[in-house]
Design an enzyme around this catalytic site. Structure first.
Site, PDB file in Angstrom:
ATOM      1  N   MET A   1      51.725 -88.666  22.036  1.00  0.00           N
ATOM      2  CA  MET A   1      51.737 -89.271  20.706  1.00  0.00           C
ATOM      3  C   MET A   1      51.520 -88.218  19.616  1.00  0.00           C
ATOM      4  O   MET A   1      51.067 -87.104  19.891  1.00  0.00           O
ATOM      5  CB  MET A   1      50.656 -90.348  20.624  1.00  0.00           C
ATOM      6  CG  MET A   1      50.848 -91.467  21.634  1.00  0.00           C
ATOM      7  SD  MET A   1      49.414 -92.532  21.844  1.00  0.00           S
ATOM      8  CE  MET A   1      49.364 -93.334  20.253  1.00  0.00           C
ATOM      9  N   HIS A   2      51.862 -88.584  18.392  1.00  0.00           N
ATOM     10  CA  HIS A   2      51.590 -87.804  17.171  1.00  0.00           C
ATOM     11  C   HIS A   2      52.471 -86.567  16.987  1.00  0.00           C
ATOM     12  O   HIS A   2      52.692 -86.130  15.853  1.00  0.00           O
ATOM     13  CB  HIS A   2      50.131 -87.334  17.085  1.00  0.00           C
ATOM     14  CG  HIS A   2      49.097 -88.320  17.475  1.00  0.00           C
ATOM     15  ND1 HIS A   2      49.059 -89.604  16.970  1.00  0.00           N
ATOM     16  CD2 HIS A   2      48.038 -88.227  18.329  1.00  0.00           C
ATOM     17  CE1 HIS A   2      48.022 -90.241  17.485  1.00  0.00           C
ATOM     18  NE2 HIS A   2      47.395 -89.432  18.323  1.00  0.00           N
TER      19      HIS A   2
ATOM     20  N   ASP B   1      52.120 -92.735  25.059  1.00  0.00           N
ATOM     21  CA  ASP B   1      51.588 -92.592  26.420  1.00  0.00           C
ATOM     22  C   ASP B   1      50.345 -93.430  26.680  1.00  0.00           C
ATOM     23  O   ASP B   1      50.166 -93.970  27.776  1.00  0.00           O
ATOM     24  CB  ASP B   1      51.348 -91.125  26.778  1.00  0.00           C
ATOM     25  CG  ASP B   1      50.416 -90.404  25.816  1.00  0.00           C
ATOM     26  OD1 ASP B   1      49.896 -91.013  24.864  1.00  0.00           O
ATOM     27  OD2 ASP B   1      50.216 -89.188  26.020  1.00  0.00           O
TER      28      ASP B   1
END
Length: 496
Positions: free
Chosen positions: A82-83, A236
């Site tokens: 992520m991110h 995830d």
């Protein structure tokens, strides 16, 4: 022929692909390692095409495996770190390396956001890991790249784009960017206007949405059929939760990989969590989750193995740890090797051993690292409980679920039952479930989870052990307040 789907996870250290049949059996698993580019301290990058190349290698290797001879792949879905920010130009080519979730270069941008909007934006704390801070860093430091940006994506969305030619982002990952409004479930125009982001936002789709098929040329290259359906997938942690059966309010997950996560489902969208807890969309419609993160969980164990217990296997490290006692004979470790997210939100804090003496053994050091990681995760549980979460049972996944000694230690520290899954494939299984749901092989996701998820073993908490751990935990919590200035000073000196 056996009909099956692929669950693909674009991780930080590797890409993993599993083939799952209608009964939830994993037919085959393949993975490819990934390298992290670290141009300087605190910087962590990867090139987006490395994820795609690794994904293709995995699929090709898997399809050629003898166990897949009579398997017909009907669909696939993806999970991913992520991110991490991918910026694309007008030709939809990556402009630069992706800046990863664990990159900590954006402290100044965090300060700018806090000055304008406060410590919490769109129900989430302002932290270096989030995508908005990375966009603003590029705007401030790489204007030659900034003015080329046509749109941005997150890792698994980029790989899905390369598979299908369809460009979009799904909600669970979008909610982790600091730019999705949880009330409207649309991109925040206010945030974009305040920081001059511009109209670079991708279209949003549901996690379970059908987004297209694997392109014809690519299907032929990889040995897939020409009609493999692709479903959007999820971040995830959301996919890891789904793959562990965490889909109902107050069900809780402990995931220990490179980072560590405590995640609990939440149906009340009005709750505002603090203490650097994150509040994101789940992959299920109208479902959210609250999450706390230890940045260097399994990574601390990797560091121990690479630098102190060299040539030890993980199994040997745990055997050494069992030779020590609760509290590691008066030795504490704080797992702040990459800074920390929950609860401190501090990119400058660094780890430490406290209480080290000439009498301590390698077993004490091993146990101190394991206990320190667990104490850090326990901080998140304590804050969740303080805000009304009922956490009495936890499902464990990741590296922290592979050793029974550590699972019992988690039960004792957390004072909760710890469930070990019969089959544990992490985010890949969550992605596979989304593909199976998209293909309508079951009535709904709940029925898939009921049929797929079962426990191999449950670890009951020992209350006497919990009381002993609590005493050490009270000391552990004081280490941050008494070392954060020192470690920040050392970090500054090391840059000179």
């Amino acid at each position: 022929m056996i009909e099956a789907v692929l669950g693909i996870d674009i991780g930080t250290g590797s890409v993993k692909v599993i083939a799952v049949n209608k009964a939830g059996d994993v037919i085959q698993t393949v993975s490819e390692q990934l390298e992290i580019i670290q141009p300087q301290n605190g910087y962590n990058e990867q090139h987006p095409d490395d994820w795609f190349k690794a994904t293709k290698k995995c699929i090709s290797k898997l399809i050629k495996d003898p166990q897949m001879e009579n398997v017909d792949i009907k669909g696939l879905s993806l999970s991913g770190q992520m991110h991490s920010l991918v910026i694309l130009d007008k030709h939809y080519k990556p402009i630069r390396n992706a800046i990863l979730w664990n990159d900590t270069r954006t402290t100044e941008q965090c300060a700018e956001i806090k000055k304008m909007l406060g410590d919490y934006v769109l129900s989430n704390p302002v932290l270096e890991g989030f995508t908005l801070t990375k966009l603003l860093w590029i705007k401030d430091h790489e204007p030659e790249h900034w003015y080329q940006i046509e749109t941005f994506l997150l890792p698994k969305d980029y790989v899905r784009f390369k598979l299908t030619g369809k460009l979009n982002m799904e909600y669970s990952d979008a909610s982790s960017t600091l730019m999705l409004d949880p009330k409207t479930q649309n991109w925040s125009e206010e945030t974009a206007e305040i920081f001059g982001v511009g109209d670079i936002f991708p279209n949003l789709v549901a996690s379970e949405a059908y987004v297209g098929n694997v392109s014809l040329d690519l299907a032929r290259e990889l040995g897939l059929n020409e009609d493999v359906a692709v479903f959007a997938g999820g971040g995830d942690n959301a996919c890891g939760a789904l793959g562990a059966g965490i889909i109902k309010n107050d069900q809780t997950l402990c995931s220990i990989g490179t980072s560590g996560v405590i995640l609990s489902c939440e149906t009340d969208s009005t709750i505002r969590y603090r203490n650097n807890l994150h509040f994101f969309n789940h992959v299920l419609f109208n479902q959210s989750y609250v999450m706390g993160v230890t940045l260097a969980a399994g990574d601390s164990l990797n560091w121990l193995r690479s630098n102190i217990l060299i040539d030890f296997s993980y199994e040997q490290i745990f055997k050494e740890a069992q030779l020590s006692t609760i509290g590691s004979n008066g030795l504490l470790f704080t797992p702040y090797l990459s800074g920390e997210r929950t609860p401190h939100g501090d990119s400058n804090i660094r780890g430490s051993f406290i209480g080290l003496s000439g009498l301590h053994t390698r077993g004490d050091m091993a146990r101190a690292v394991i206990e320190g990681i667990t104490f850090s995760l326990f901080e998140t549980i304590c804050f969740m409980r303080a805000q009304g979460k009922e956490i009495t049972e936890i499902v464990a996944i990741g590296g922290g679920a592979k050793n029974d000694f550590w699972l019992q230690l988690q039960a004792d520290v957390f004072n909760a039952k710890i469930h070990k899954l019969k089959y544990e494939e992490g985010p890949c299984m969550g992605a596979a479930i989304l593909a199976i749901n998209g293909l309508k092989w079951y009535d709904n996701i709940e029925s898939i989870v009921e049929n797929f998820i079962s426990f191999k073993q449950t670890f009951e908490p020992n209350l006497d052990n919990h009381k002993q751990y609590t005493q050490y935990f009270q000391v552990y919590k004081k280490v941050y307040t008494q070392t954060h200035t020192l470690t920040a000073n050392l970090l500054e000196l090391s840059k000179k």
